[in-house]
Design an enzyme around this catalytic site. Structure first.
Site, PDB file in Angstrom:
ATOM      1  N   GLU A  96       0.745  -1.194   0.194  1.00 41.34           N
ATOM      2  CA  GLU A  96       0.159   0.086  -0.051  1.00 41.34           C
ATOM      3  C   GLU A  96       1.059   1.388  -0.155  1.00 41.34           C
ATOM      4  OE1 GLU A  96      -2.859  -0.121   3.054  1.00 41.34           O
ATOM      5  OE2 GLU A  96      -3.138  -2.089   3.005  1.00 41.34           O
ATOM      6  N   CYS A 109       3.679   8.317   1.008  1.00 43.45           N
ATOM      7  CA  CYS A 109       3.895   7.476   2.100  1.00 43.45           C
ATOM      8  C   CYS A 109       4.255   6.147   1.342  1.00 43.45           C
ATOM      9  CB  CYS A 109       2.685   7.461   2.862  1.00 43.45           C
ATOM     10  SG  CYS A 109       2.984   6.083   4.262  1.00 43.45           S
ATOM     11  N   CYS A 116       5.268  -7.130   7.997  1.00 42.07           N
ATOM     12  CA  CYS A 116       6.353  -6.499   8.743  1.00 42.07           C
ATOM     13  C   CYS A 116       6.224  -7.524   9.932  1.00 42.07           C
ATOM     14  CB  CYS A 116       5.704  -5.246   9.182  1.00 42.07           C
ATOM     15  SG  CYS A 116       6.747  -4.388  10.695  1.00 42.07           S
ATOM     16  N   CYS A 120       3.380  -4.890  16.141  1.00 44.00           N
ATOM     17  CA  CYS A 120       2.616  -4.200  16.990  1.00 44.00           C
ATOM     18  C   CYS A 120       1.312  -4.448  16.911  1.00 44.00           C
ATOM     19  CB  CYS A 120       3.004  -2.734  16.562  1.00 44.00           C
ATOM     20  SG  CYS A 120       4.705  -2.073  16.190  1.00 44.00           S
ATOM     21  N   CYS A 123      -1.398  -2.449  14.977  1.00 49.06           N
ATOM     22  CA  CYS A 123      -0.882  -2.156  13.606  1.00 49.06           C
ATOM     23  C   CYS A 123      -1.520  -3.319  12.637  1.00 49.06           C
ATOM     24  CB  CYS A 123       0.512  -1.857  13.282  1.00 49.06           C
ATOM     25  SG  CYS A 123       0.864  -1.678  11.561  1.00 49.06           S
ATOM     26  N   GLY A 163       5.704  -2.012   6.916  1.00 53.11           N
ATOM     27  CA  GLY A 163       6.998  -2.433   6.965  1.00 53.11           C
ATOM     28  C   GLY A 163       7.948  -1.762   7.752  1.00 53.11           C
ATOM     29  N   GLU A 164       9.109  -2.114   8.176  1.00 55.39           N
ATOM     30  CA  GLU A 164       9.849  -1.341   9.328  1.00 55.39           C
ATOM     31  C   GLU A 164      11.149  -1.227   8.224  1.00 55.39           C
ATOM     32  OE1 GLU A 164      10.571  -0.017  12.267  1.00 55.39           O
ATOM     33  OE2 GLU A 164      12.419   0.488  11.490  1.00 55.39           O
ATOM     34  N   SER A 195      10.553   6.327   9.219  1.00 53.55           N
ATOM     35  CA  SER A 195       9.870   6.106  10.667  1.00 53.55           C
ATOM     36  C   SER A 195      10.172   4.810  10.930  1.00 53.55           C
ATOM     37  CB  SER A 195       8.392   6.322  10.396  1.00 53.55           C
ATOM     38  OG  SER A 195       7.779   5.951  11.572  1.00 53.55           O
ATOM     39  N   SER A 218       8.784   5.914  16.286  1.00 52.27           N
ATOM     40  CA  SER A 218       7.262   5.188  16.778  1.00 52.27           C
ATOM     41  C   SER A 218       7.222   5.188  18.443  1.00 52.27           C
ATOM     42  CB  SER A 218       6.776   4.523  16.066  1.00 52.27           C
ATOM     43  OG  SER A 218       6.499   4.616  14.757  1.00 52.27           O
ATOM     44  N   HIS A 220       5.284   5.953  21.190  1.00 52.27           N
ATOM     45  CA  HIS A 220       3.761   5.431  21.727  1.00 52.27           C
ATOM     46  C   HIS A 220       3.408   5.235  23.094  1.00 52.27           C
ATOM     47  CE1 HIS A 220       3.262   5.496  17.386  1.00 52.27           C
ATOM     48  NE2 HIS A 220       3.471   4.431  17.269  1.00 52.27           N
ATOM     49  N   ASN A 294      -5.921   4.946  14.844  1.00 44.02           N
ATOM     50  CA  ASN A 294      -6.812   4.508  14.100  1.00 44.02           C
ATOM     51  C   ASN A 294      -7.483   3.244  14.262  1.00 44.02           C
ATOM     52  OD1 ASN A 294      -7.852   5.580  11.173  1.00 44.02           O
ATOM     53  ND2 ASN A 294      -5.634   5.876  10.985  1.00 44.02           N
ATOM     54  N   CYS A 337      -1.901   2.565   6.790  1.00 48.41           N
ATOM     55  CA  CYS A 337      -1.404   1.428   5.893  1.00 48.41           C
ATOM     56  C   CYS A 337      -1.526   0.109   6.482  1.00 48.41           C
ATOM     57  CB  CYS A 337       0.032   1.570   5.590  1.00 48.41           C
ATOM     58  SG  CYS A 337       0.257   2.826   3.860  1.00 48.41           S
TER      59      CYS A 337
HETATM   60  N1  SAH Z   1       7.331   0.474  10.703  1.00 51.74           N
HETATM   61  C1  SAH Z   1       7.465   1.698  10.767  1.00 51.74           C
HETATM   62  C2  SAH Z   1       7.025   2.668   9.908  1.00 51.74           C
HETATM   63  C3  SAH Z   1       5.716   2.132   9.441  1.00 51.74           C
HETATM   64  S1  SAH Z   1       4.234   2.458  10.539  1.00 51.74           S
HETATM   65  C4  SAH Z   1       7.090   2.282  12.284  1.00 51.74           C
HETATM   66  O1  SAH Z   1       6.472   1.544  13.020  1.00 51.74           O
HETATM   67  O2  SAH Z   1       7.320   3.512  12.593  1.00 51.74           O
HETATM   68  C5  SAH Z   1       4.093   4.052  10.308  1.00 51.74           C
HETATM   69  C6  SAH Z   1       3.322   4.921  11.531  1.00 51.74           C
HETATM   70  O3  SAH Z   1       1.925   4.375  11.708  1.00 51.74           O
HETATM   71  C7  SAH Z   1       3.962   4.459  12.961  1.00 51.74           C
HETATM   72  O4  SAH Z   1       4.163   5.640  13.819  1.00 51.74           O
HETATM   73  C8  SAH Z   1       2.945   3.483  13.445  1.00 51.74           C
HETATM   74  O5  SAH Z   1       3.091   3.253  14.713  1.00 51.74           O
HETATM   75  C9  SAH Z   1       1.651   4.045  13.126  1.00 51.74           C
HETATM   76  N2  SAH Z   1       0.487   3.320  13.179  1.00 51.74           N
HETATM   77  C10 SAH Z   1       0.355   1.960  12.675  1.00 51.74           C
HETATM   78  N3  SAH Z   1      -0.885   1.426  12.814  1.00 51.74           N
HETATM   79  C11 SAH Z   1      -1.511   2.388  13.320  1.00 51.74           C
HETATM   80  C12 SAH Z   1      -3.015   2.970  13.822  1.00 51.74           C
HETATM   81  N4  SAH Z   1      -3.736   1.574  13.918  1.00 51.74           N
HETATM   82  N5  SAH Z   1      -3.383   3.959  14.311  1.00 51.74           N
HETATM   83  C13 SAH Z   1      -2.382   4.919  14.210  1.00 51.74           C
HETATM   84  N6  SAH Z   1      -0.990   4.734  13.940  1.00 51.74           N
HETATM   85  C14 SAH Z   1      -0.730   3.718  13.572  1.00 51.74           C
HETATM   86 FE1  SF4 Z   2       5.502  -2.776  11.614  1.00 47.85          FE
HETATM   87 FE2  SF4 Z   2       5.423  -0.233  12.205  1.00 47.85          FE
HETATM   88 FE3  SF4 Z   2       3.103  -1.703  12.072  1.00 47.85          FE
HETATM   89 FE4  SF4 Z   2       4.912  -2.022  14.128  1.00 47.85          FE
HETATM   90  S1  SF4 Z   2       3.734  -0.076  13.285  1.00 47.85           S
HETATM   91  S2  SF4 Z   2       3.980  -3.663  12.717  1.00 47.85           S
HETATM   92  S3  SF4 Z   2       7.025  -1.589  13.004  1.00 47.85           S
HETATM   93  S4  SF4 Z   2       4.652  -1.298  10.224  1.00 47.85           S
END
Ligand code: SAH
Ligand code: SF4
Length: 356
Positions: A96, A109, A116, A120, A123, A163-164, A195, A218, A220, A294, A337
């Site tokens: 995506e 983006c 990934c 988390c 996510c 992805g990371e 990120s 990130s 959190h 989200n 995403c």
């Molecule tokens: N893997 C990397 C980059 C991709 S995620 C990372 O984790 O930073 C991009 C951002 O979206 C991160 O800050 C992640 O924590 C956030 N994110 C993922 N799922 C989310 C959700 N359901 N609501 C809000 N932010 C979210």
């Molecule tokens: Fe991967 Fe980033 Fe989602 Fe965590 S928030 S599962 S590191 S994409």
């Protein structure tokens, strides 16, 4: 186009690597420059490289391929100009990407992996684990496809899709160097954010490159108890180790670090969390992005109400920190995403179950 592993991925190659490649097939050096320009202007067919002799184009088709992403689904927001893409890759996998319009131009983006492995809890990208890394060319192609589809030029990139990026370190660095090449797309590194969920070994390695990108972490949560419950990576590198890596990174790069903080009601949105966060970030030149979480179908997280979000922000500001609440672009198309790929995957799986 079929993906053939034995073929060479020209779009992921630096100019000097292309020069070696063309030398190896008995071609003059200037061919590398010509092909580099074509590839990075978004051409996806060797036959469109009109200044190459036909025989060379045929030879390139035999030995190499041009990575591309195909638009499988396109969702345009009715609220703002955000467009969310589900792209199909050459091997049939999906990723995506999101195109956002800001006053200063267009931002894409990009995803850096299919899936990934960081897992988390909030996510959607990590639910099925990691499928594979993206090549630099596949990351570049996400921007090119959005430009082509909308007839626009993209000025900013955030590596915040699926992805990371630091778990796909070499390809992420290659992408950064290629996308900022002045003979290529020429998107300045200062206009790019990367990120990470807190892969400390990756942050340390990234510091060695001393790139003028924005590192976005990130975070959190302000402490290990909450962070470990949301992000398994915290069990390997805890908050203290992560913030030490951030301090060291900042010493080298002198760049402000941006901290992402997804606010989840009843989990990390209390006054104590805000105060603890402010104390932990002392001495780091930072900016905090508050993201109302989200909701993802697979979990029951809720975002706090607007009053709580603003109160959290004010508490941080009282401590002298700068914080913004992120504008939620594309709220009507689930623009965060991982969610779209997952729904397509599920639909395909259901279809398979029904067929069997
Ligand atoms: N893997 C990397 C980059 C991709 S995620 C990372 O984790 O930073 C991009 C951002 O979206 C991160 O800050 C992640 O924590 C956030 N994110 C993922 N799922 C989310 C959700 N359901 N609501 C809000 N932010 C979210
Ligand atoms: Fe991967 Fe980033 Fe989602 Fe965590 S928030 S599962 S590191 S994409």
């Amino acid at each position: 186009m079929k993906f053939i592993a034995s073929k060479i991925d020209l779009k992921s190659m630096y100019l000097f690597e292309l020069e070696e490649f063309f030398k190896g097939i008995g071609q003059p050096r200037f061919r590398a420059g010509q092909v580099f320009s074509w590839l990075h202007s978004g051409v996806t067919d060797f036959d469109h490289m009109t200044n190459l002799p036909k025989s060379l184009r045929e030879e390139l088709k035999e030995k190499a391929y041009i990575a591309d992403v195909i638009i499988e689904k396109r969702m345009k927001s009715n609220i703002d100009d955000t467009v969310k893409y589900l792209y199909r890759l050459n091997d049939g996998e999906y990723i995506e990407s999101v195109l956002m319009k800001y006053n200063h131009g267009y931002t894409v983006c990009v995803s850096t992996q299919v899936g990934c492995r960081m897992g988390c809890s909030f996510c959607a990208s990590g639910i099925n684990g990691l499928c594979r890394n993206l090549t630099a060319s596949e990351i570049l192609s996400q921007i090119m496809a959005a430009e082509r589809d909308n007839g626009i030029r993209v000025s900013n990139v955030v590596m915040m899709g699926m992805g990371e990026p630091l778990d796909n370190f070499d390809n992420s660095i290659r992408f950064l160097k290629l996308v900022s090449d002045d003979k290529g797309m020429n998107i300045g590194l200062r206009h790019i954010s990367l990120s990470t969920s807190g892969v400390v070994s990756g942050i340390e390695k990234l510091a060695e490159y001393n790139l003028p990108i924005t590192l976005s972490v990130s975070l959190h949560a302000p402490n290990d108890k909450i962070r470990s419950s949301m992000m398994p990576v915290n069990k390997k590198w805890n908050v203290e180790a992560l913030l030490k890596a951030c301090r060291d990174y900042q010493k080298v790069t002198t760049r402000r670090i941006s901290f992402e903080y997804a606010l989840i009601s009843g989990v990390n949105d209390t006054d104590e969390c805000a105060n603890e966060l402010a104390v932990k970030l002392r001495g780091i030149m930072s900016h905090i992005n508050l993201i109302p979480a989200n909701p993802v179908r697979e979990n029951d997280f809720k975002k706090p109400d607007q009053k709580r979000i603003l109160h959290f922000k004010e508490l941080l500001e009282k401590h002298g920190l700068t914080a913004t609440v992120r504008r939620t672009l594309g709220a009507d198309i689930n623009a965060s995403c991982g969610q779209l790929r997952r729904s397509v995957k599920e639909a395909n799986e259901n279809a398979n179950i029904q067929q069997n």
